[in-house]
Motif scaffolding. Structure first.
Motif, PDB file in Angstrom:
ATOM      1  N   ALA A 111       0.844  -1.185   0.000  1.00 32.67           N
ATOM      2  CA  ALA A 111       0.000   0.000   0.000  1.00 32.67           C
ATOM      3  C   ALA A 111       0.885   1.243   0.000  1.00 32.67           C
ATOM      4  CB  ALA A 111      -0.899   0.000   1.236  1.00 32.67           C
ATOM      5  N   LYS A 112       0.509   2.221  -0.833  1.00 35.74           N
ATOM      6  CA  LYS A 112       1.289   3.456  -0.909  1.00 35.74           C
ATOM      7  C   LYS A 112       1.273   4.168   0.438  1.00 35.74           C
ATOM      8  CE  LYS A 112       1.845   7.583  -3.754  1.00 35.74           C
ATOM      9  NZ  LYS A 112       1.322   8.334  -4.894  1.00 35.74           N
ATOM     10  N   GLU A 130      -4.248   2.428  -3.332  1.00 37.54           N
ATOM     11  CA  GLU A 130      -3.135   2.746  -4.233  1.00 37.54           C
ATOM     12  C   GLU A 130      -1.927   1.913  -3.842  1.00 37.54           C
ATOM     13  OE1 GLU A 130      -1.438   6.542  -6.261  1.00 37.54           O
ATOM     14  OE2 GLU A 130      -2.831   7.116  -4.659  1.00 37.54           O
ATOM     15  N   LEU A 131      -1.386   1.207  -4.819  1.00 42.58           N
ATOM     16  CA  LEU A 131      -0.267   0.300  -4.554  1.00 42.58           C
ATOM     17  C   LEU A 131       1.030   0.866  -5.125  1.00 42.58           C
ATOM     18  CD1 LEU A 131      -2.039  -3.052  -5.528  1.00 42.58           C
ATOM     19  CD2 LEU A 131      -1.717  -2.119  -3.235  1.00 42.58           C
TER      20      LEU A 131
ATOM     21  N   THR B 128      -4.223  -0.398  -9.814  1.00 48.09           N
ATOM     22  CA  THR B 128      -5.013   0.202  -8.734  1.00 48.09           C
ATOM     23  C   THR B 128      -6.044  -0.839  -8.332  1.00 48.09           C
ATOM     24  OG1 THR B 128      -4.692   2.402  -9.576  1.00 48.09           O
ATOM     25  CG2 THR B 128      -6.551   2.087  -8.102  1.00 48.09           C
ATOM     26  N   LEU B 129      -6.161  -1.026  -7.044  1.00 44.53           N
ATOM     27  CA  LEU B 129      -7.000  -2.099  -6.556  1.00 44.53           C
ATOM     28  C   LEU B 129      -8.373  -1.539  -6.190  1.00 44.53           C
ATOM     29  CD1 LEU B 129      -6.838  -5.049  -6.085  1.00 44.53           C
ATOM     30  CD2 LEU B 129      -5.927  -4.599  -3.806  1.00 44.53           C
ATOM     31  N   GLU B 130      -9.370  -1.915  -6.989  1.00 39.72           N
ATOM     32  CA  GLU B 130     -10.715  -1.448  -6.664  1.00 39.72           C
ATOM     33  C   GLU B 130     -11.361  -2.428  -5.694  1.00 39.72           C
ATOM     34  OE1 GLU B 130     -14.230   0.501  -8.967  1.00 39.72           O
ATOM     35  OE2 GLU B 130     -12.730  -0.261 -10.395  1.00 39.72           O
ATOM     36  N   LEU B 131     -11.842  -1.902  -4.587  1.00 38.72           N
ATOM     37  CA  LEU B 131     -12.424  -2.746  -3.548  1.00 38.72           C
ATOM     38  C   LEU B 131     -13.939  -2.590  -3.513  1.00 38.72           C
ATOM     39  CD1 LEU B 131      -9.871  -1.896  -0.697  1.00 38.72           C
ATOM     40  CD2 LEU B 131      -9.871  -3.884  -2.201  1.00 38.72           C
ATOM     41  N   ILE B 132     -14.630  -3.640  -3.113  1.00 37.24           N
ATOM     42  CA  ILE B 132     -16.066  -3.522  -2.844  1.00 37.24           C
ATOM     43  C   ILE B 132     -16.345  -4.111  -1.464  1.00 37.24           C
ATOM     44  CG2 ILE B 132     -16.816  -3.515  -5.247  1.00 37.24           C
ATOM     45  CD1 ILE B 132     -17.545  -6.440  -4.953  1.00 37.24           C
ATOM     46  N   GLU B 133     -17.510  -3.738  -0.934  1.00 35.25           N
ATOM     47  CA  GLU B 133     -17.815  -4.121   0.436  1.00 35.25           C
ATOM     48  C   GLU B 133     -18.224  -5.589   0.540  1.00 35.25           C
ATOM     49  OE1 GLU B 133     -20.456  -1.575   3.382  1.00 35.25           O
ATOM     50  OE2 GLU B 133     -18.927  -0.424   2.282  1.00 35.25           O
ATOM     51  N   ASN B 134     -17.745  -6.237   1.580  1.00 33.35           N
ATOM     52  CA  ASN B 134     -18.159  -7.597   1.884  1.00 33.35           C
ATOM     53  C   ASN B 134     -19.452  -7.577   2.692  1.00 33.35           C
ATOM     54  OD1 ASN B 134     -16.559  -9.671   0.841  1.00 33.35           O
ATOM     55  ND2 ASN B 134     -14.913  -9.291   2.316  1.00 33.35           N
TER      56      ASN B 134
END
Lengths: 228, 228
Positions: A111-112, A130-131, B128-134
């Motif tokens: 992670a940045k 952001e990585l 870029t890591l796009e996250l969604i809610e669990n």
């Protein structure tokens, strides 16, 4: 304890006595905050088996390990780390060595921004992560002023295993690359199917347990050290 | 085996015989691809200790557990899962129960896209890591048509522990919340310092080992079941 003493006795004056090895193993863990992290699947079993096989033959072995559930093998000096940056620093501190065997599953990215407190869930939805790139430990050892005589990398691949692994050997600058196809559920398992790639050929080893992979690889390393 | 038989004998006709419990424990693991994942620190020790204490008193215990290095406690039915979605499904399949104790460190988020092959490093830098809610397992159990009579949540906090935990108890809809300050290196440790929050008060328990936290909590649960 008796077993260790007997093994220690056998190992003294072993075929790798006086040789220094660096082995990396396990995953790295890259924190997003004090609770969450990014990591890779890796039980550490293959690397620990190699460290154990080397120590059994009398080698001086530093095992730089990410978090695993494994006990340090007898006769091996273990240095425990978490992140890729810690792993690189621990590896560089062990140089010079005759041979480095890099089995660790190092996170390519971290992670940045690493939050000092737990990132709260908000009504705006999840944060975008952001990585940034982590240091490449295998490549760094290959380019190091105190480069080991032999550097062996490991590559976990899921597609075009041989093509990707051959390209990786050249890109990283390592002498040998041990490729395995991780689609086959090798993570945490006791068996492994690998291909050993050097500058001239790629040899498919039959499926065997990770201790046997370790012993055969150490046989090859001994032959290399005798020849060089 | 003898120990198990003796404990089993003691437990038969125990104070919680005939009561059904659901305990969640350990982290969830949310894959980005076949190699990489997002997770939370959690050894599972506190949840496993609670499941063991309940079974020792004769309860019927389902332990829904993310990946840990722990063996299933004697007399406990363990259901092993990886992701938050798997954990929710496994919990719902266990209903109805008298009491649910949710100690698992569930990932709040997962990757929006899970790659089927290993994501390659490219010269364009990290993705870029796009996250969604669990799904929120604790809240889901509290809102469930077959809601347990008592739902106990756990909250790992790093800042304003009491304020955040009290708000969390109300937001999730659980009866009791056990808060712990995870800045103190509780992950993987054998000791714990917790605060038990219910609708009327917040009681700070002294530092003790996780088995003692489990036994005291099960004492409180027994009192609740007798009173209700």
């Amino acid at each position: 304890a008796i077993r260790d003493a007997v093994l220690g006795q056998l190992a003294r004056g072993g075929s790798l006595a006086g040789r220094r090895f660096l082995v990396t193993a396990g995953p790295t863990v890259e924190p997003l905050d004090p609770v969450r992290f990014l990591s890779n699947h890796s039980s550490g079993k293959q690397g620990y088996a190699i460290a154990e096989a080397l120590a059994f033959r009398g080698a001086d072995v530093a095992l730089v390990s990410g978090p695993t559930a494994l006990a340090a093998p007898s006769g091996v000096r273990r240095i425990q780390v978490s992140t890729a940056r810690e792993m690189l620093a621990a590896c560089e501190a062990e140089l010079p060595v005759d041979v480095a065997v890099c089995t660790a599953a190092v996170s390519d990215w971290r992670a940045k921004v690493q939050a000092t407190g737990k990132i709260k869930k908000t009504s705006e939805g999840p944060p975008t992560l952001e990585l940034i790139e982590n240091p490449d430990i295998l490549a760094a050892l290959c380019r190091h002023a105190q480069r080991p005589k032999l550097v062996v990398g490991f590559a976990a691949e899921t597609d075009d295993v041989l093509v990707n692994a051959k390209a990786k050997r050249i890109r990283k600058g390592c002498d040998w690359l041990v490729a395995n196809d991780v689609r086959q559920g090798v993570f945490g398992a006791d068996r492994n199917t690998v291909t050993l790639i050097d500058g001239t050929e790629a040899v498919n080893w039959p499926e065997m347990d990770k201790r046997s992979v370790a012993n055969l690889l150490v046989d090859r390393i001994e032959e290399f050290l005798i020849a060089h």
